[in-house]
Scaffold this active site. Sequence first.
Site, PDB file in Angstrom:
ATOM      1  N   CYS A 279       2.574  13.182  -7.477  1.00 47.18           N
ATOM      2  CA  CYS A 279       1.582  14.008  -8.171  1.00 47.18           C
ATOM      3  C   CYS A 279       0.644  13.081  -8.940  1.00 47.18           C
ATOM      4  O   CYS A 279       1.093  12.222  -9.714  1.00 47.18           O
ATOM      5  CB  CYS A 279       2.266  14.973  -9.141  1.00 47.18           C
ATOM      6  SG  CYS A 279       1.059  15.824 -10.194  1.00 47.18           S
TER       7      CYS A 279
ATOM      8  N   HIS B 145       0.817  -1.218   0.000  1.00 43.19           N
ATOM      9  CA  HIS B 145       0.000   0.000   0.000  1.00 43.19           C
ATOM     10  C   HIS B 145       0.853   1.271   0.000  1.00 43.19           C
ATOM     11  O   HIS B 145       0.360   2.342   0.335  1.00 43.19           O
ATOM     12  CB  HIS B 145      -0.978  -0.017   1.184  1.00 43.19           C
ATOM     13  CG  HIS B 145      -2.000  -1.108   1.067  1.00 43.19           C
ATOM     14  ND1 HIS B 145      -2.694  -1.633   2.120  1.00 43.19           N
ATOM     15  CD2 HIS B 145      -2.434  -1.805  -0.022  1.00 43.19           C
ATOM     16  CE1 HIS B 145      -3.513  -2.600   1.703  1.00 43.19           C
ATOM     17  NE2 HIS B 145      -3.365  -2.731   0.406  1.00 43.19           N
TER      18      HIS B 145
HETATM   19  P1  NAD Z   1      -6.914  -2.981  10.685  1.00 43.35           P
HETATM   20  O1  NAD Z   1      -6.976  -1.697  11.451  1.00 43.35           O
HETATM   21  O2  NAD Z   1      -8.059  -3.344   9.826  1.00 43.35           O
HETATM   22  O3  NAD Z   1      -6.697  -4.199  11.713  1.00 43.35           O
HETATM   23  C1  NAD Z   1      -5.678  -4.184  12.680  1.00 43.35           C
HETATM   24  C2  NAD Z   1      -5.900  -5.373  13.602  1.00 43.35           C
HETATM   25  O4  NAD Z   1      -4.781  -5.461  14.487  1.00 43.35           O
HETATM   26  C3  NAD Z   1      -7.152  -5.252  14.459  1.00 43.35           C
HETATM   27  O5  NAD Z   1      -7.970  -6.401  14.255  1.00 43.35           O
HETATM   28  C4  NAD Z   1      -6.621  -5.184  15.910  1.00 43.35           C
HETATM   29  O6  NAD Z   1      -7.426  -5.880  16.814  1.00 43.35           O
HETATM   30  C5  NAD Z   1      -5.266  -5.838  15.782  1.00 43.35           C
HETATM   31  N1  NAD Z   1      -4.269  -5.337  16.751  1.00 43.35           N
HETATM   32  C6  NAD Z   1      -3.951  -4.040  16.996  1.00 43.35           C
HETATM   33  N2  NAD Z   1      -2.941  -3.966  17.885  1.00 43.35           N
HETATM   34  C7  NAD Z   1      -2.625  -5.252  18.223  1.00 43.35           C
HETATM   35  C8  NAD Z   1      -1.666  -5.839  19.111  1.00 43.35           C
HETATM   36  N3  NAD Z   1      -0.783  -5.084  19.797  1.00 43.35           N
HETATM   37  N4  NAD Z   1      -1.624  -7.200  19.223  1.00 43.35           N
HETATM   38  C9  NAD Z   1      -2.501  -7.981  18.520  1.00 43.35           C
HETATM   39  N5  NAD Z   1      -3.426  -7.470  17.657  1.00 43.35           N
HETATM   40  C10 NAD Z   1      -3.474  -6.129  17.509  1.00 43.35           C
HETATM   41  O7  NAD Z   1      -5.535  -2.964   9.893  1.00 43.35           O
HETATM   42  P2  NAD Z   1      -5.149  -3.596   8.487  1.00 43.35           P
HETATM   43  O8  NAD Z   1      -5.719  -4.956   8.345  1.00 43.35           O
HETATM   44  O9  NAD Z   1      -3.677  -3.396   8.348  1.00 43.35           O
HETATM   45  O10 NAD Z   1      -5.908  -2.672   7.411  1.00 43.35           O
HETATM   46  C11 NAD Z   1      -5.832  -1.284   7.492  1.00 43.35           C
HETATM   47  C12 NAD Z   1      -5.292  -0.584   6.247  1.00 43.35           C
HETATM   48  O11 NAD Z   1      -4.903   0.717   6.660  1.00 43.35           O
HETATM   49  C13 NAD Z   1      -4.055  -1.184   5.665  1.00 43.35           C
HETATM   50  O12 NAD Z   1      -4.281  -1.375   4.325  1.00 43.35           O
HETATM   51  C14 NAD Z   1      -2.924  -0.152   5.882  1.00 43.35           C
HETATM   52  O13 NAD Z   1      -2.425   0.268   4.621  1.00 43.35           O
HETATM   53  C15 NAD Z   1      -3.553   1.046   6.489  1.00 43.35           C
HETATM   54  N6  NAD Z   1      -3.008   1.500   7.817  1.00 43.35           N
HETATM   55  C16 NAD Z   1      -1.675   1.520   8.021  1.00 43.35           C
HETATM   56  C17 NAD Z   1      -1.170   1.936   9.233  1.00 43.35           C
HETATM   57  C18 NAD Z   1       0.340   1.931   9.414  1.00 43.35           C
HETATM   58  O14 NAD Z   1       1.061   2.094   8.433  1.00 43.35           O
HETATM   59  N7  NAD Z   1       0.840   1.715  10.625  1.00 43.35           N
HETATM   60  C19 NAD Z   1      -2.007   2.344  10.262  1.00 43.35           C
HETATM   61  C20 NAD Z   1      -3.408   2.325  10.016  1.00 43.35           C
HETATM   62  C21 NAD Z   1      -3.882   1.882   8.782  1.00 43.35           C
END
Ligand code: NAD
Length: 256
Positions: free
Chosen positions: A133, A125
């Site tokens: 841009c 992603h």
């Molecule tokens: P999501 O938010 O859908 O799911 C994250 C999951 O991680 C949740 O189910 C939560 O319960 C679990 N979780 C959180 N902290 C935890 C821990 N310490 N131990 C165990 N489980 C834990 O995230 P996703 O599936 O990555 O999808 C979100 C989209 O958003 C992705 O495509 C990503 O590109 C983007 N995103 C990225 C970031 C980042 O770069 N750090 C942050 C937020 C969203």
Amino acid sequence: MTEPEVIAKVRDWVEAAKRVVVLTGAGISTDSGIPDFRGPNGVWTRDPKAEKLSDIRYYTTDPEIRRLAWQSRLAHPAWTAKPNAGHLALVQLERRGNLHALVTQNIDGLHLKAGNARQKVFEVHGNLHQAICLSCGWKGPMQAVLDRVRAGEEDPPCGECDGILKSDTISFGQSLIPEVIDGALQAAQETDLLFAIGTSLQVFPIANAVPIAQRAGARIVIMNAEPTQFDDIADVKLEGLIGEDLPRICGRFDAG
Ligand code: NAD
């Protein structure tokens, strides 16, 4: 089986595996102070309107959404975040020599900052540290564009063509980079042990890495505090904290 026994079993699987593939999501970075989207303290859980900032259709048509998106980037915790125990455990895993690919949905750049090799990491992603841009394809460092926002430009246009600038990340409604997503799904096809860590597995096509690997005969380990739709095809589901369990699985390779 007790939890320590399950962890010991997974550690044995890691030792025996030839090609480990890891798929990470926002949950591996929450311990670094970066909230996830859908967890209990997730950005979207607390403010459903925030989802619009990650949707290209709103971004390209609504200047107010772009203004909010730039403010949100300015305040993003990624600029000061440090890799946590979970990221560092995956560096240990790579040192063992059998990490085939580290596929991440995260845009925070923390796997690279932790020390995983560039050629192992598939950022499906994109990465927040670069700007792009949408018209001419110019790319450059995000911080230089953020300096313009700090200086008062609410929605800084491209310096080359006046087009709309954005972080070089894949928003909903935007096309993935074929080489990156194909490489990641190919790795899932080739693995004999796949970890899905800190992801709700709701974003496709990358969530398909799990059933692809399972159909190809790989063992599946899901580490996520909440349920996912692929829990029933996992050989092991761990719902403890990633920052505690992952070092217990990979940490014995410290000497490497
Ligand atoms: P999501 O938010 O859908 O799911 C994250 C999951 O991680 C949740 O189910 C939560 O319960 C679990 N979780 C959180 N902290 C935890 C821990 N310490 N131990 C165990 N489980 C834990 O995230 P996703 O599936 O990555 O999808 C979100 C989209 O958003 C992705 O495509 C990503 O590109 C983007 N995103 C990225 C970031 C980042 O770069 N750090 C942050 C937020 C969203």
